[in-house]
Design an enzyme around this catalytic site. Structure first.
Site, short mmCIF file in Angstrom:
data_model
loop_
_atom_site.label_atom_id
_atom_site.label_comp_id
_atom_site.label_asym_id
_atom_site.label_seq_id
_atom_site.Cartn_x
_atom_site.Cartn_y
_atom_site.Cartn_z
CB ALA A 202 -9.37 -2.30 -20.91
N GLY B 76 -7.44 -6.63 -18.68
CA GLY B 76 -6.85 -6.87 -20.01
C GLY B 76 -5.31 -7.10 -19.76
CD GLU C 109 -9.02 -9.92 -20.77
OE1 GLU C 109 -8.84 -9.03 -20.73
OE2 GLU C 109 -10.27 -10.57 -21.10
CD GLU D 74 -11.87 -8.21 -16.77
OE1 GLU D 74 -11.92 -9.17 -15.93
OE2 GLU D 74 -11.00 -8.27 -17.53
N1 CAA Z 1 -7.61 2.19 -16.34
C1 CAA Z 1 -7.32 3.41 -16.21
N2 CAA Z 1 -6.29 4.11 -15.20
C2 CAA Z 1 -5.91 3.36 -14.38
C3 CAA Z 1 -6.25 1.92 -14.18
C4 CAA Z 1 -7.15 1.17 -15.60
N3 CAA Z 1 -7.45 0.08 -15.71
N4 CAA Z 1 -5.64 1.28 -13.41
C5 CAA Z 1 -4.74 2.38 -12.79
N5 CAA Z 1 -5.05 3.44 -13.27
C6 CAA Z 1 -4.64 4.69 -12.98
C7 CAA Z 1 -5.30 5.25 -11.72
O1 CAA Z 1 -6.46 5.83 -12.11
C8 CAA Z 1 -4.37 6.21 -11.17
O2 CAA Z 1 -4.51 7.30 -12.12
P1 CAA Z 1 -4.70 8.99 -11.05
O3 CAA Z 1 -3.28 9.02 -10.55
O4 CAA Z 1 -4.77 9.79 -12.33
O5 CAA Z 1 -5.59 8.72 -10.40
C9 CAA Z 1 -3.06 5.68 -11.63
O6 CAA Z 1 -3.27 4.60 -12.62
C10 CAA Z 1 -2.38 4.92 -10.33
O7 CAA Z 1 -3.46 3.93 -9.71
P2 CAA Z 1 -4.07 3.87 -8.31
O8 CAA Z 1 -3.77 5.17 -7.64
O9 CAA Z 1 -5.15 3.27 -8.25
O10 CAA Z 1 -2.90 2.79 -7.84
P3 CAA Z 1 -2.95 1.98 -6.47
O11 CAA Z 1 -1.77 1.35 -6.29
O12 CAA Z 1 -3.46 2.36 -5.29
O13 CAA Z 1 -3.77 0.67 -6.94
C11 CAA Z 1 -4.72 -0.89 -8.56
C12 CAA Z 1 -3.38 -0.24 -7.94
C13 CAA Z 1 -5.07 -2.04 -7.49
C14 CAA Z 1 -4.01 -1.75 -9.80
C15 CAA Z 1 -5.91 -0.13 -9.10
O14 CAA Z 1 -5.22 0.93 -9.75
C16 CAA Z 1 -6.87 -0.59 -9.73
O15 CAA Z 1 -7.56 -1.48 -9.30
N6 CAA Z 1 -6.71 -0.60 -11.05
C17 CAA Z 1 -7.92 -0.90 -11.93
C18 CAA Z 1 -7.63 -2.62 -12.12
C19 CAA Z 1 -8.90 -3.08 -12.94
O16 CAA Z 1 -10.02 -3.17 -12.42
N7 CAA Z 1 -8.67 -3.67 -14.26
C20 CAA Z 1 -9.63 -3.99 -15.30
C21 CAA Z 1 -9.82 -3.19 -16.26
S1 CAA Z 1 -11.37 -3.59 -17.04
C22 CAA Z 1 -10.84 -4.69 -18.46
O17 CAA Z 1 -9.65 -4.76 -18.24
C23 CAA Z 1 -11.71 -5.15 -19.25
C24 CAA Z 1 -11.12 -6.20 -20.31
O18 CAA Z 1 -11.03 -7.16 -20.08
C25 CAA Z 1 -10.78 -5.56 -21.59
#
Ligand code: CAA
Length: 259
Positions: A67, A112, A115, A135
């Protein structure tokens, strides 16, 4: 097929492919993306030529990275609950489609994103797949079905381990716990998924749909009731010409041409 801002939908000879198309944010699920997925799944459900749905992510890095965290940061409890409901309603539409669905997990499938993959019937991953429910490390819980579908697929103890630690696992570990059905090389993913879709499409479509419904409804019931449901659906197959077509082909040593 219909055009959307954030997802692509195409139907290629009965294989409908839904691609989450926001590679700059690793296909993160904003509310706009969720609404587009919901509308695209409605379009698939209305398309009688669609026989299998394939879900994947654009780009070479992510299926869906979760998400959208930036969008969630300022949410109130009420807004958080509404977002969870939107995600759950959307993914339940996928789970409840009459046709089978396959997630082609081509990279990160986190939160998400995991999911979304869990709402499909079958998950095929490339060696680049990374799955997890991170999460609790963000101060929230899985909100698009993870607490329920993950435990139904991998068992309660494994689901609790993954959710409590937020750890991200590689494709081979996901395969070993049944979270992925199969793992293939990155360049073989699309072809493997297409072959699987075609193998399903060779079968009687009404029987595939009835099997899906019997499994999904039955798992929520006591066993005796579920077996009664199975008997009902089994009987219903004999009202369809595909039963005659399938069994006649066997007896005559031919190949069935299902309707
Ligand atoms: N939400 C918003 N933006 C996201 C995102 C997310 N879940 N995941 C990645 N992005 C964005 C980053 O912010 C970045 O944008 P900018 O260039 O504008 O900064 C771009 O995508 C590229 O990401 P990274 O630079 O972080 O890429 P990376 O290769 O260094 O890392 C990753 C990859 C490990 C997947 C890392 O992006 C990450 O940890 N993302 C978040 C994962 C996460 O925590 N997901 C769970 C979200 S909560 C949820 O989903 C709740 C639910 O159940 C409904």
């Amino acid at each position: 097929m219909t055009e959307f801002n954030t997802v692509l939908l195409e139907n290629n000879a009965g294989i409908a492919t839904l691609t989450i198309n926001q590679p700059k944010s690793l296909n993160a699920l904003s509310s706009e993306v969720l609404s587009d997925i919901s509308a695209a799944v409605d379009a698939v459900a209305a398309d009688t030529s669609a026989r299998v749905l394939v879900i994947t992510g654009a780009g070479d890095k992510a299926f869906v990275a979760g998400a959208n965290i930036k969008e969630m940061l300022p949410l109130s409890p009420e807004e958080g609950e509404a977002l969870s409901k939107l995600g759950n309603d959307t993914f339940s539409k996928i789970a409840n489609l009459a046709i089978p669905s396959i997630a082609a997990v081509n990279g990160f499938a986190l939160g998400g994103g995991s999911e979304l993959a869990l709402s499909a019937d079958i998950r095929i991953g490339s060696t680049a797949a990374r799955l997890g429910q991170p999460e609790v490390g963000l101060g929230i819980i899985p909100g698009f079905g993870g607490t329920q579908r993950l435990s139904r697929i991998v068992g309660i103890a494994k689901a609790k381990e993954l959710i409590y630690t937020g750890k991200v696992i590689k494709a081979d570990e996901a395969l070993s716990i049944g979270l992925l059905n199969q793992v293939v090389e990155v360049e073989e993913l699309a072809e493997t998924v297409e072959k699987l879709a075609k193998a399903i499409m060779k079968q009687a479509p009404n029987s595939v749909a009835a099997s899906k419904e019997a499994i999904d409804k039955g798992i929520e019931m006591p066993l005796a009731d579920a077996l009664t449901l199975e008997a009902k659906y089994f009987g219903e197959q004999f009202a369809h010409e595909n039963q005659t077509i399938g069994m006649t082909a066997f007896v005559e040593k031919g190949k069935p041409e299902f309707k």
